[in-house]
Design an enzyme around this catalytic site. Structure first.
Site, mmCIF file in Angstrom:
data_model
loop_
_atom_site.group_PDB
_atom_site.id
_atom_site.type_symbol
_atom_site.label_atom_id
_atom_site.label_comp_id
_atom_site.label_asym_id
_atom_site.label_seq_id
_atom_site.Cartn_x
_atom_site.Cartn_y
_atom_site.Cartn_z
ATOM 1 N N CYS A 79 0.875 -1.186 0.000
ATOM 2 C CA CYS A 79 0.000 0.000 0.000
ATOM 3 C C CYS A 79 0.904 1.224 0.000
ATOM 4 O O CYS A 79 1.626 1.455 0.979
ATOM 5 C CB CYS A 79 -0.907 -0.014 1.234
ATOM 6 N N HIS A 176 -2.450 -4.776 -10.549
ATOM 7 C CA HIS A 176 -3.124 -3.607 -11.123
ATOM 8 C C HIS A 176 -3.469 -3.839 -12.583
ATOM 9 O O HIS A 176 -2.662 -4.402 -13.328
ATOM 10 C CB HIS A 176 -2.239 -2.362 -11.002
ATOM 11 N N GLU A 225 -10.328 0.144 -6.024
ATOM 12 C CA GLU A 225 -9.351 -0.714 -5.360
ATOM 13 C C GLU A 225 -9.919 -2.087 -5.003
ATOM 14 O O GLU A 225 -11.055 -2.214 -4.546
ATOM 15 C CB GLU A 225 -8.837 -0.061 -4.071
ATOM 16 N N CYS A 234 -4.842 6.152 -4.794
ATOM 17 C CA CYS A 234 -4.219 4.838 -4.620
ATOM 18 C C CYS A 234 -2.755 4.978 -5.014
ATOM 19 O O CYS A 234 -2.458 5.256 -6.188
ATOM 20 C CB CYS A 234 -4.922 3.798 -5.497
ATOM 21 N N GLY A 237 -1.548 2.255 -7.238
ATOM 22 C CA GLY A 237 -2.285 2.461 -8.486
ATOM 23 C C GLY A 237 -1.672 3.568 -9.319
ATOM 24 O O GLY A 237 -1.583 3.464 -10.557
HETATM 25 N N1 LIG Z 1 -6.370 -2.188 -2.413
HETATM 26 C C1 LIG Z 1 -4.949 -2.544 -2.603
HETATM 27 C C2 LIG Z 1 -4.164 -2.284 -1.292
HETATM 28 C C3 LIG Z 1 -4.064 -0.802 -0.954
HETATM 29 C C4 LIG Z 1 -3.406 -0.018 -2.051
HETATM 30 C C5 LIG Z 1 -3.601 1.486 -2.044
HETATM 31 N N2 LIG Z 1 -4.411 2.017 -0.979
HETATM 32 C C6 LIG Z 1 -2.259 2.193 -2.150
HETATM 33 O O1 LIG Z 1 -2.135 3.331 -1.692
HETATM 34 O O2 LIG Z 1 -1.342 1.592 -2.778
HETATM 35 C C7 LIG Z 1 -4.847 -4.025 -2.968
HETATM 36 O O3 LIG Z 1 -5.760 -4.792 -2.610
HETATM 37 O O4 LIG Z 1 -3.839 -4.380 -3.605
#
Ligand SMILES: N[C@H](CCC[C@H](N)C(=O)O)C(=O)O
Length: 296
Positions: A79, A176, A225, A234, A237
């Site tokens: 994250c 992603h 997400e 994100c 992301g």
């Molecule tokens: N939902 C993402 C985890 C959090 C990523 C996001 N909040 C960031 O800042 O990178 C996943 O399941 O891979």
């Protein structure tokens, strides 16, 4: 069980931070879901656990272990916005005196650094593009002629009957899918996001990024997400979207990513051994405590 937490946010992506350096809380997925619930709990996109490194890791210069759970209670690999908040938290709580730390995650070691302008820059490690590294089931798909190797934009079926959805795929430790759109404000994030997240070609599900290229150094991005739904920003992301754009020859090596929650900056030199750098804000909102029900 009474627990103490710190609420933080990075570009509007919000987190509950738990200090587990003195011992693990042993929370269940249902308890993570309760904490993240915006009506019955505290409310957050993810829950971040700050832990001491394993002895072997400490001996190798790792300062902390960083464990991430999505709002749906599932543990995930990485994250990026959370990494910035992690660095701010351990500094502010006196758990370290360093401005630059090395942190073990499920996806490898990352290196956040507090910068003089109050932001945080994170070495997020290497992006991965091979389908098996994302993971993505590419069976039966052939790269489009204008792209070689894993650069291929892929066509997802079953998303939009009236149109083929062309995506790029990348991993920042977490998976992603990136779509190019003309205008993020009108992109079908709510409609297509869940279909892409749960598409059968992503065996671990996927984060779906909707990328609008403004120019070679400015983009707009919305992300639906995995395990959290659309968030205001994100970090991984943003990394995945920019490195995909660079590989497709559409972006330069330093890009500002404008999200609904704020601006992130991504830098990537473009080589297979070049890490991706994510820079952005990290803010403490409040500290609190909550009675956690014994949910299995
Ligand atoms: N939902 C993402 C985890 C959090 C990523 C996001 N909040 C960031 O800042 O990178 C996943 O399941 O891979």
């Amino acid at each position: 069980m009474q627990i103490r937490f710190t609420k933080m946010q990075g570009a509007g992506n919000d987190f509950i931070v738990l200090d587990e350096t003195q011992g693990r809380l042993g929370l269940s997925p249902a308890q993570y879901r309760f904490l993240a619930d915006r009506h019955f709990g505290v409310g957050a996109d993810q829950i971040l656990s700050v832990r001491a490194p394993a002895p072997q890791a400490a001996a190798e210069g790792i300062d902390f272990e960083y464990v991430i759970h999505n709002a749906d209670g599932g543990e995930v690999e990485q994250c990026g916005n959370g990494a910035r908040c992690f660095a701010r938290f351990v500094r502010d709580q006196g758990l370290t005196t360093k401005d630059s730390i090395r942190v073990q995650t499920r996806a490898g070691v990352i290196a956040p650094r507090l910068t003089a302008d109050g932001r945080v820059t994170v070495d997020m490690g290497l992006p991965r593009f091979a389908p098996e590294q994302v993971p993505f089931d590419a069976s039966g798909l052939t790269p489009t002629p204008q792209h070689q190797g894993e650069k291929w934009p892929l066509t997802l079926d079953g998303i939009a009957p009236e149109a083929h959805v062309s995506i790029a795929i990348a991993s920042m430790g977490n998976p992603h899918a990136v779509l190019l759109v003309d205008d993020v404000d009108t992109a079908p994030v709510a409609a297509w996001g869940p279909l892409i997240e749960h598409h059968a070609r992503f065996p671990a599900r996927v984060n779906a990024g909707f990328l609008q290229i403004v120019d070679r150094a400015q983009v707009r991005l919305r992300v639906y997400e995995r395990g959290a739904g659309e968030t205001l920003a994100c970090g991984t992301g943003a990394c995945a979207a920019v490195v995909s754009g660079i590989r497709l020859g559409l972006l330069d090596g330093l890009v500002d990513v404008h999200t609904r929650g704020g601006r992130l900056s991504i830098a990537w030199a473009g080589g297979a051994s070049d890490p991706v750098f994510l820079t952005g804000p990290a803010t403490t909102v409040f500290e609190g405590q909550i009675e956690l029900p014994d949910l299995l």
